[in-house]
Motif scaffolding. Sequence first.
Motif, PDB file in Angstrom:
ATOM      1  N   GLU A 158      39.844  30.780  40.332  1.00  0.00           N
ATOM      2  CA  GLU A 158      41.122  31.484  41.807  1.00  0.00           C
ATOM      3  C   GLU A 158      40.967  33.182  40.827  1.00  0.00           C
ATOM      4  O   GLU A 158      40.640  34.110  41.907  1.00  0.00           O
ATOM      5  N   VAL A 160      38.655  34.079  38.619  1.00  0.00           N
ATOM      6  CA  VAL A 160      37.489  34.301  37.980  1.00  0.00           C
ATOM      7  C   VAL A 160      37.579  35.226  39.625  1.00  0.00           C
ATOM      8  O   VAL A 160      36.611  35.767  39.834  1.00  0.00           O
ATOM      9  N   SER A 161      37.535  34.318  40.716  1.00  0.00           N
ATOM     10  CA  SER A 161      37.003  34.916  42.124  1.00  0.00           C
ATOM     11  C   SER A 161      37.444  36.710  42.088  1.00  0.00           C
ATOM     12  O   SER A 161      37.187  36.977  42.969  1.00  0.00           O
ATOM     13  N   GLU A 162      38.615  36.452  42.005  1.00  0.00           N
ATOM     14  CA  GLU A 162      39.789  38.110  41.661  1.00  0.00           C
ATOM     15  C   GLU A 162      38.768  38.665  40.763  1.00  0.00           C
ATOM     16  O   GLU A 162      40.149  39.569  41.194  1.00  0.00           O
ATOM     17  N   GLY A 163      37.947  38.879  40.160  1.00  0.00           N
ATOM     18  CA  GLY A 163      37.478  39.021  39.163  1.00  0.00           C
ATOM     19  C   GLY A 163      38.194  39.948  38.359  1.00  0.00           C
ATOM     20  O   GLY A 163      38.182  40.800  37.427  1.00  0.00           O
ATOM     21  N   ARG A 164      38.885  39.012  37.465  1.00  0.00           N
ATOM     22  CA  ARG A 164      39.249  38.762  36.065  1.00  0.00           C
ATOM     23  C   ARG A 164      38.356  38.814  34.995  1.00  0.00           C
ATOM     24  O   ARG A 164      37.445  37.539  35.140  1.00  0.00           O
ATOM     25  N   THR A 165      38.646  38.926  33.962  1.00  0.00           N
ATOM     26  CA  THR A 165      37.599  38.666  33.141  1.00  0.00           C
ATOM     27  C   THR A 165      38.289  37.774  32.241  1.00  0.00           C
ATOM     28  O   THR A 165      39.382  36.893  32.249  1.00  0.00           O
ATOM     29  N   ILE A 200      30.490  30.990  41.940  1.00  0.00           N
ATOM     30  CA  ILE A 200      31.851  31.910  43.105  1.00  0.00           C
ATOM     31  C   ILE A 200      31.209  31.538  45.166  1.00  0.00           C
ATOM     32  O   ILE A 200      31.723  30.853  45.112  1.00  0.00           O
ATOM     33  N   ALA A 204      33.114  29.257  47.183  1.00  0.00           N
ATOM     34  CA  ALA A 204      33.232  30.030  48.625  1.00  0.00           C
ATOM     35  C   ALA A 204      32.247  29.254  49.832  1.00  0.00           C
ATOM     36  O   ALA A 204      33.135  29.482  50.551  1.00  0.00           O
ATOM     37  N   ILE A 209      37.932  28.342  48.070  1.00  0.00           N
ATOM     38  CA  ILE A 209      38.218  30.001  47.608  1.00  0.00           C
ATOM     39  C   ILE A 209      38.866  31.114  48.838  1.00  0.00           C
ATOM     40  O   ILE A 209      37.457  30.098  50.070  1.00  0.00           O
TER      41      ILE A 209
END
Lengths: 209, 209
Positions: A158, A160-165, A200, A204, A209
């Motif tokens: 979740e 990772v898919s939101e762009g967090r490192t 991802i 998806a 996600i």
Amino acid sequence: MSKIKIIVADDHQLFREGIIALLAKNDSLDIIGEAASANELFELMDKSVPHVVLMDISMPETNGLDAIKVAKDKYPECKFIVLTMHAEGQYVVKAVRNGAFGYLIKNADENELIAAIEAVALGKKYFNSEISQLMIGNMALEGESHKKLSDREMEVLELVSEGRTTKEIADQLFVSARTVDTHRVNMMKKLSVQNTAELIKKAAHLKLI
Amino acid sequence: MSKIKIIVADDHQLFREGIIALLAKNDSLDIIGEAASANELFELMDKSVPHVVLMDISMPETNGLDAIKVAKDKYPECKFIVLTMHAEGQYVVKAVRNGAFGYLIKNADENELIAAIEAVALGKKYFNSEISQLMIGNMALEGESHKKLSDREMEVLELVSEGRTTKEIADQLFVSARTVDTHRVNMMKKLSVQNTAELIKKAAHLKLI
DNA sequence: CTAGCCCTCCGTATTTATACTGACTGAAGA
DNA sequence: TCTTCAGTCAGTATAAATACGGAGGGCTAG
């Protein structure tokens, strides 16, 4: 033989009403109730157990397939027909595993619906060849398919898919970056993909996600 | 007033039959035909133009919204009501832009359906408050929304989502790795995301891949 | 013809991701 | 009890992505 008692479970009122109007023309069928959700269905069944339930998959709260599993335990004698617009193998497979006696696409016709209800009421299964093919196709895929992701992995996915490192995720979950790394790598192995981008995408498409 | 002539266009036969059974009870309505696809609808309309068309969005070949646009040009006097299970702002907006006079979710009830048909037949628009809200919500999003991706960018996106690295993509497209890099970065800017993972997620949700 | 977009390409520096290998704990289940 | 698995953590090395900040040619529509 007495009338076949039916409950229609679908969250779309117009569809319920349409089906009821359609089945009302047939004297051997008796629609004893309609439900817009799994919970409503359970309440109805507690009052009076039908012979057959026509069940949609996509419903708010509990989905139709899970609802079948729950209801089957409580009322083993009641038969379920999945009536949905989803012509996807994975749903058919899950329906069968959860104990459905029939599976119909909403573009079936009236005759097929009635044939299915009558067959299922007699304890027979009703899966036409199109549906059977879908199931076979999906079973074949399962051999090479992915394992399930764990809760923790889903959590990482979740983020990772939101762009967090990796580092951000590690801080947020109070674990080391290595751990997050491992989770990511394990997920890639489970889903048989090469890197995060593909991970991802696959997630998806699997609607994770 | 004479009967309102109606065509039902939906690729799900059971739904069509249900709706027809439902509307048949009402003497002021006259269902003059049913269509399982846009092409079938066009053929029917060529023979006899109805007052109102009940139209599903998801249909094979041409989708319902595009079909409305085409049919509107040919038969401007015919009114379209979108009847779908998709309660998503983007569809409502597109329906309105394409000239639909009404939009109903399939979990409306019989009374609302008839009210909508009667209103639309008189040349009024019928969008209940729930639908209007969806539209407003979506219009607001449009301001801050993404630009479209170019063909080349889509090509790169596709490859990225398949797990290819920048270098592999560069080789395959016969350009330098920098270029691929730039495309990826530009796409991230267009979709307002921070990295590739989020890019893929957003692209998947926008059904670009 | 000019403004704008698309596609292409470059350098440098830093941050991240990935590959490979391996290991400990605790909980749940056979 | 023994096995299995999720979850945690580690080192080292390389590959890749991201952040900066440009730039030129081509095509198109106003």
